[in-house]
Structures are given as C-alpha cells and as structure tokens.
Design a protein around this motif. Sequence first.
Motif, short mmCIF file in Angstrom:
data_model
loop_
_atom_site.label_atom_id
_atom_site.label_comp_id
_atom_site.label_asym_id
_atom_site.label_seq_id
_atom_site.Cartn_x
_atom_site.Cartn_y
_atom_site.Cartn_z
N HIS A 29 0.84 -1.20 0.00
CA HIS A 29 0.00 0.00 0.00
C HIS A 29 0.87 1.25 0.00
CE1 HIS A 29 -3.59 2.36 0.54
NE2 HIS A 29 -3.09 2.92 1.64
N THR A 59 -3.77 9.10 1.41
CA THR A 59 -5.01 8.54 1.93
C THR A 59 -5.21 9.01 3.37
OG1 THR A 59 -4.76 6.58 0.56
CG2 THR A 59 -6.23 6.38 2.43
N ARG A 61 -5.99 8.45 6.95
CA ARG A 61 -5.99 7.30 7.86
C ARG A 61 -7.02 7.47 8.97
NH1 ARG A 61 0.26 6.19 9.46
NH2 ARG A 61 0.78 4.73 7.81
N PRO A 100 -12.08 8.48 6.80
CA PRO A 100 -10.95 7.54 6.69
C PRO A 100 -11.03 6.70 5.42
CG PRO A 100 -11.85 7.50 8.91
CD PRO A 100 -12.79 8.32 8.07
N GLY A 101 -9.88 6.51 4.78
CA GLY A 101 -9.80 5.71 3.56
C GLY A 101 -9.94 6.52 2.28
N ARG A 102 -10.33 7.78 2.40
CA ARG A 102 -10.52 8.62 1.22
C ARG A 102 -9.19 9.21 0.76
NH1 ARG A 102 -15.24 11.05 -1.22
NH2 ARG A 102 -14.40 11.71 -3.21
N LYS A 103 -8.98 9.25 -0.54
CA LYS A 103 -7.77 9.87 -1.10
C LYS A 103 -8.06 11.32 -1.42
CE LYS A 103 -5.64 5.80 -3.12
NZ LYS A 103 -5.11 5.19 -4.35
N GLU A 132 -9.87 4.60 -5.93
CA GLU A 132 -9.40 4.11 -4.65
C GLU A 132 -9.12 2.68 -4.81
OE1 GLU A 132 -10.50 6.16 -1.46
OE2 GLU A 132 -10.86 7.80 -2.75
#
Length: 132
Positions: A29, A59, A61, A100-103, A132
């Motif tokens: 990752h 990203t 976290r 969280p998890g979004r770029k 993503e």
Amino acid sequence: MSVDLRTEKPAGRFRRMLDRLSTSQEDLHSAELQEDTQATGCTRISECSDRQIVKVTGTLRTVTLRPRAGVPALEAELFDGTAPLDVVWLGRRSIVGIEPGRKLIASGRISLSHGRRVLFNPKYELRPLGQE
C-alpha cells in the motif's frame, strides 16, 4: 569462471510475483501511494519542511474532531507512503467526503507542531471514489 545461479534473482513477471508474495500488505500500500504521489506531481510528505508551500496527496488514515483553543477543529492524518501529515480545518465539525480511507490532494503551507508536520485549512481536492 562459474556463476552461482542460486544468488541471481529471477527476472520479469516471476520476480514481481515473488516480491508481491513476500511483501506485507502495508508495504504494498505504501509503494502504491508513493507511485500515486509521483504520478500526480505532488511533493512527498517526508520531503516537506517547515514553512514550505506544498501540494501533497495520500489517503486519510484517521479523522477526528478535536477542539483547539475552544474552537472546533476537524483533524485528519494524511499518509502518502513516506510519512504522515496532520491536516486541520479550524472551525469545522465535519466536511462531506472527509473520511478515513478517502484519497485527496491538499495544498498549503506546512508548519511543524510538536515535531509533526501540520497543514492548516488547506485547499483540497477529493479524489474520485473509482480511483481508490
């Protein structure tokens, strides 16, 4: 002159497959995020210095609500595979899409706070969910 074939690494697809199998998910990752940073023309977070104006990508976290001096502040940790960056929006309790998890791509002036890189009230661009 003899060559010990056991010390030479296999080439091509087989080598890449072996590398992927022997590498942790986190390392994969991180490598993917670093490639994305280079592809978008952004600065690596690890290379950012105090008071520098930067454009970074990565990203999210974590996203938390932490008041600063009595003012609501939405804080997120952005990671690009090289280092974390705290992104803070002062006066905001939430922002649609900041999760969280979004770029995202963020730009602004870096500051150092307690040894961590921080970007206050950055201009930002959410990356499309399909990437993503």
